[in-house]
Design an enzyme around this catalytic site. Sequence first.
Site, PDB file in Angstrom:
ATOM      1  N   ARG A   1      84.158 -61.260 103.620  1.00 26.53           N
ATOM      2  CA  ARG A   1      85.140 -60.589 102.758  1.00 26.53           C
ATOM      3  C   ARG A   1      84.466 -59.756 101.675  1.00 26.53           C
ATOM      4  O   ARG A   1      83.478 -60.164 101.077  1.00 26.53           O
ATOM      5  CB  ARG A   1      86.048 -61.624 102.090  1.00 26.53           C
ATOM      6  CG  ARG A   1      86.906 -60.996 100.993  1.00 26.53           C
ATOM      7  CD  ARG A   1      88.083 -61.819 100.609  1.00 26.53           C
ATOM      8  NE  ARG A   1      87.731 -63.079  99.993  1.00 26.53           N
ATOM      9  CZ  ARG A   1      88.637 -63.981  99.641  1.00 26.53           C
ATOM     10  NH1 ARG A   1      89.915 -63.758  99.869  1.00 26.53           N
ATOM     11  NH2 ARG A   1      88.249 -65.101  99.086  1.00 26.53           N
TER      12      ARG A   1
ATOM     13  N   ARG B   1     100.883 -73.831  94.142  1.00 30.56           N
ATOM     14  CA  ARG B   1      99.776 -74.423  94.861  1.00 30.56           C
ATOM     15  C   ARG B   1      99.742 -75.941  94.734  1.00 30.56           C
ATOM     16  O   ARG B   1      98.858 -76.580  95.274  1.00 30.56           O
ATOM     17  CB  ARG B   1      98.500 -73.896  94.233  1.00 30.56           C
ATOM     18  CG  ARG B   1      97.543 -73.285  95.193  1.00 30.56           C
ATOM     19  CD  ARG B   1      96.402 -72.844  94.310  1.00 30.56           C
ATOM     20  NE  ARG B   1      95.293 -72.397  95.056  1.00 30.56           N
ATOM     21  CZ  ARG B   1      95.071 -71.144  95.393  1.00 30.56           C
ATOM     22  NH1 ARG B   1      95.947 -70.227  95.104  1.00 30.56           N
ATOM     23  NH2 ARG B   1      93.979 -70.831  96.039  1.00 30.56           N
TER      24      ARG B   1
ATOM     25  N   LYS C   1      96.547 -64.114 102.826  1.00 30.81           N
ATOM     26  CA  LYS C   1      97.675 -63.907 101.911  1.00 30.81           C
ATOM     27  C   LYS C   1      97.561 -62.549 101.222  1.00 30.81           C
ATOM     28  O   LYS C   1      98.499 -61.776 101.198  1.00 30.81           O
ATOM     29  CB  LYS C   1      97.727 -65.028 100.846  1.00 30.81           C
ATOM     30  CG  LYS C   1      97.873 -66.426 101.438  1.00 30.81           C
ATOM     31  CD  LYS C   1      97.974 -67.504 100.354  1.00 30.81           C
ATOM     32  CE  LYS C   1      96.714 -67.681  99.514  1.00 30.81           C
ATOM     33  NZ  LYS C   1      95.526 -68.131 100.248  1.00 30.81           N
TER      34      LYS C   1
ATOM     35  N   ARG D   1      83.255 -62.179  96.288  1.00 26.50           N
ATOM     36  CA  ARG D   1      83.716 -63.139  95.287  1.00 26.50           C
ATOM     37  C   ARG D   1      82.726 -64.274  95.119  1.00 26.50           C
ATOM     38  O   ARG D   1      82.129 -64.729  96.076  1.00 26.50           O
ATOM     39  CB  ARG D   1      85.091 -63.695  95.693  1.00 26.50           C
ATOM     40  CG  ARG D   1      86.218 -62.887  95.093  1.00 26.50           C
ATOM     41  CD  ARG D   1      87.570 -63.229  95.649  1.00 26.50           C
ATOM     42  NE  ARG D   1      87.879 -64.646  95.650  1.00 26.50           N
ATOM     43  CZ  ARG D   1      89.056 -65.142  96.033  1.00 26.50           C
ATOM     44  NH1 ARG D   1      90.013 -64.309  96.420  1.00 26.50           N
ATOM     45  NH2 ARG D   1      89.270 -66.431  96.031  1.00 26.50           N
TER      46      ARG D   1
ATOM     47  N   ARG E   1      87.252 -75.667  98.742  1.00 22.22           N
ATOM     48  CA  ARG E   1      88.580 -75.074  98.563  1.00 22.22           C
ATOM     49  C   ARG E   1      89.517 -75.494  99.696  1.00 22.22           C
ATOM     50  O   ARG E   1      90.703 -75.734  99.474  1.00 22.22           O
ATOM     51  CB  ARG E   1      88.479 -73.558  98.480  1.00 22.22           C
ATOM     52  CG  ARG E   1      87.909 -73.084  97.136  1.00 22.22           C
ATOM     53  CD  ARG E   1      87.348 -71.676  97.200  1.00 22.22           C
ATOM     54  NE  ARG E   1      88.324 -70.680  97.583  1.00 22.22           N
ATOM     55  CZ  ARG E   1      88.025 -69.500  98.104  1.00 22.22           C
ATOM     56  NH1 ARG E   1      86.759 -69.179  98.305  1.00 22.22           N
ATOM     57  NH2 ARG E   1      88.967 -68.652  98.423  1.00 22.22           N
TER      58      ARG E   1
HETATM   59  P1  AP5 Z   1      92.500 -62.548 102.256  1.00 23.96           P
HETATM   60  O1  AP5 Z   1      93.742 -61.729 102.490  1.00 23.96           O
HETATM   61  O2  AP5 Z   1      91.649 -62.212 101.098  1.00 23.96           O
HETATM   62  O3  AP5 Z   1      92.891 -64.111 102.231  1.00 23.96           O
HETATM   63  P2  AP5 Z   1      93.640 -64.957 101.124  1.00 23.96           P
HETATM   64  O4  AP5 Z   1      94.573 -65.875 101.853  1.00 23.96           O
HETATM   65  O5  AP5 Z   1      94.227 -64.078 100.074  1.00 23.96           O
HETATM   66  O6  AP5 Z   1      92.396 -65.819 100.603  1.00 23.96           O
HETATM   67  P3  AP5 Z   1      91.898 -66.190  99.135  1.00 23.96           P
HETATM   68  O7  AP5 Z   1      90.494 -66.682  99.273  1.00 23.96           O
HETATM   69  O8  AP5 Z   1      92.172 -65.094  98.183  1.00 23.96           O
HETATM   70  O9  AP5 Z   1      92.837 -67.396  98.837  1.00 23.96           O
HETATM   71  P4  AP5 Z   1      92.627 -68.459  97.799  1.00 23.96           P
HETATM   72  O10 AP5 Z   1      93.983 -69.073  97.877  1.00 23.96           O
HETATM   73  O11 AP5 Z   1      91.486 -69.371  97.991  1.00 23.96           O
HETATM   74  O12 AP5 Z   1      92.209 -67.659  96.479  1.00 23.96           O
HETATM   75  P5  AP5 Z   1      93.031 -67.208  95.197  1.00 23.96           P
HETATM   76  O13 AP5 Z   1      92.517 -65.913  94.783  1.00 23.96           O
HETATM   77  O14 AP5 Z   1      94.472 -67.405  95.377  1.00 23.96           O
HETATM   78  O15 AP5 Z   1      91.656 -62.521 103.622  1.00 23.96           O
HETATM   79  C1  AP5 Z   1      90.400 -63.157 103.721  1.00 23.96           C
HETATM   80  C2  AP5 Z   1      89.444 -62.320 104.602  1.00 23.96           C
HETATM   81  O16 AP5 Z   1      89.913 -62.305 105.947  1.00 23.96           O
HETATM   82  C3  AP5 Z   1      89.348 -60.853 104.166  1.00 23.96           C
HETATM   83  O17 AP5 Z   1      88.038 -60.409 104.350  1.00 23.96           O
HETATM   84  C4  AP5 Z   1      90.295 -60.126 105.150  1.00 23.96           C
HETATM   85  O18 AP5 Z   1      89.904 -58.782 105.378  1.00 23.96           O
HETATM   86  C5  AP5 Z   1      90.149 -60.972 106.403  1.00 23.96           C
HETATM   87  N1  AP5 Z   1      91.360 -61.006 107.202  1.00 23.96           N
HETATM   88  C6  AP5 Z   1      92.643 -61.122 106.733  1.00 23.96           C
HETATM   89  N2  AP5 Z   1      93.513 -61.138 107.752  1.00 23.96           N
HETATM   90  C7  AP5 Z   1      92.765 -61.053 108.906  1.00 23.96           C
HETATM   91  C8  AP5 Z   1      93.100 -61.028 110.286  1.00 23.96           C
HETATM   92  N3  AP5 Z   1      94.363 -61.107 110.715  1.00 23.96           N
HETATM   93  N4  AP5 Z   1      92.073 -60.946 111.171  1.00 23.96           N
HETATM   94  C9  AP5 Z   1      90.790 -60.893 110.750  1.00 23.96           C
HETATM   95  N5  AP5 Z   1      90.414 -60.897 109.464  1.00 23.96           N
HETATM   96  C10 AP5 Z   1      91.389 -60.976 108.543  1.00 23.96           C
HETATM   97  O19 AP5 Z   1      92.539 -68.346  94.142  1.00 23.96           O
HETATM   98  C11 AP5 Z   1      91.206 -68.427  93.707  1.00 23.96           C
HETATM   99  C12 AP5 Z   1      91.033 -69.621  92.779  1.00 23.96           C
HETATM  100  O20 AP5 Z   1      91.859 -69.444  91.609  1.00 23.96           O
HETATM  101  C13 AP5 Z   1      91.462 -70.962  93.346  1.00 23.96           C
HETATM  102  O21 AP5 Z   1      90.440 -71.575  94.091  1.00 23.96           O
HETATM  103  C14 AP5 Z   1      91.837 -71.737  92.077  1.00 23.96           C
HETATM  104  O22 AP5 Z   1      90.687 -72.210  91.437  1.00 23.96           O
HETATM  105  C15 AP5 Z   1      92.441 -70.667  91.193  1.00 23.96           C
HETATM  106  N6  AP5 Z   1      93.907 -70.557  91.370  1.00 23.96           N
HETATM  107  C16 AP5 Z   1      94.592 -69.484  91.860  1.00 23.96           C
HETATM  108  N7  AP5 Z   1      95.902 -69.720  91.882  1.00 23.96           N
HETATM  109  C17 AP5 Z   1      96.072 -70.985  91.402  1.00 23.96           C
HETATM  110  C18 AP5 Z   1      97.212 -71.808  91.202  1.00 23.96           C
HETATM  111  N8  AP5 Z   1      98.470 -71.379  91.523  1.00 23.96           N
HETATM  112  N9  AP5 Z   1      97.007 -73.060  90.708  1.00 23.96           N
HETATM  113  C19 AP5 Z   1      95.763 -73.503  90.383  1.00 23.96           C
HETATM  114  N10 AP5 Z   1      94.640 -72.769  90.556  1.00 23.96           N
HETATM  115  C20 AP5 Z   1      94.800 -71.519  91.061  1.00 23.96           C
HETATM  116 ZN    ZN Z   2      93.794 -63.810  97.996  1.00 24.81          ZN
END
Ligand code: AP5
Ligand code: ZN
Length: 207
Positions: free
Chosen positions: A123, A88, A13, A156, A167
């Site tokens: 990552r 989410r 994402k 992270r 997760r």
């Molecule tokens: P990346 O682009 O970082 O993936 P992402 O989908 O953004 O993954 P996240 O881990 O950030 O998602 P998340 O939803 O768990 O975390 P968030 O920060 O939202 O890509 C991942 C890796 O893959 C990178 O190294 C990238 O280079 C690589 N990659 C990407 N595309 C690729 C490809 N095509 N081929 C190969 N490699 C590739 O949330 C964190 C925490 O915050 C949650 O766990 C929760 O506790 C809290 N939180 C956040 N939002 C909410 C909400 N709305 N409600 C409640 N709690 C929340």
């Molecule tokens: Zn992210």
Amino acid sequence: MRVILLGAPGAGKGTQAQFIKDEFSIPQISTGDMLRAAVKAGTPLGLEAKKVMDAGGLVSDDIILGLVKERIAQDDCANGFLFDGFPRTIPQAQALVDQDVNIDFVVEIDVDDEEIIERLSGRRVHPSSGRVYHVKHNPPKVEGKDDETGDELVQRDDDKEATVRKRLQVYQEQTRPLVDFYKKIADSGEPNAPTYVRVAGVGGVED
Ligand code: AP5
Ligand code: ZN
């Protein structure tokens, strides 16, 4: 234009958000990045959120909805925004409907669990900009440094394998139901219904 990026942790994402926000000149709103900024600043909200995030759980809907409401009222959101990691839960999505925040596109990025674990273990991130790298698939120009600022990249806290598995489980239970929620609205034929798009998140970062 208002877009929601939907997908499991590590689906890409944040990576795709970088392309979409430049293409359409809309800000990226990552609730995860906002929470990590609060953790770093040591605010009461940040301290509370850190416990939940490190355990792989979800921060409460009330806190998240408060953050988002304040953010989308800002001037730079006048022409739209890109939600990354929000909504989410069904109550979060329902709150947007109730507040008449109409969405144009819901983009689901689909990637299988084993690929996700590999992605998250490699990552590296630049916390202040939200730029995301991977040691193998998307390495920075200089190892361990952000391309634009030269700052040190970090891993992270929630990217440990056990936390990643938790997760993924939370995603299946609480977030995956949004797929049907949005497909149903998209198929309703209502004038303000979003278009639902599903993309396979495999292949290279730029495919
Ligand atoms: P990346 O682009 O970082 O993936 P992402 O989908 O953004 O993954 P996240 O881990 O950030 O998602 P998340 O939803 O768990 O975390 P968030 O920060 O939202 O890509 C991942 C890796 O893959 C990178 O190294 C990238 O280079 C690589 N990659 C990407 N595309 C690729 C490809 N095509 N081929 C190969 N490699 C590739 O949330 C964190 C925490 O915050 C949650 O766990 C929760 O506790 C809290 N939180 C956040 N939002 C909410 C909400 N709305 N409600 C409640 N709690 C929340
Ligand atoms: Zn992210």
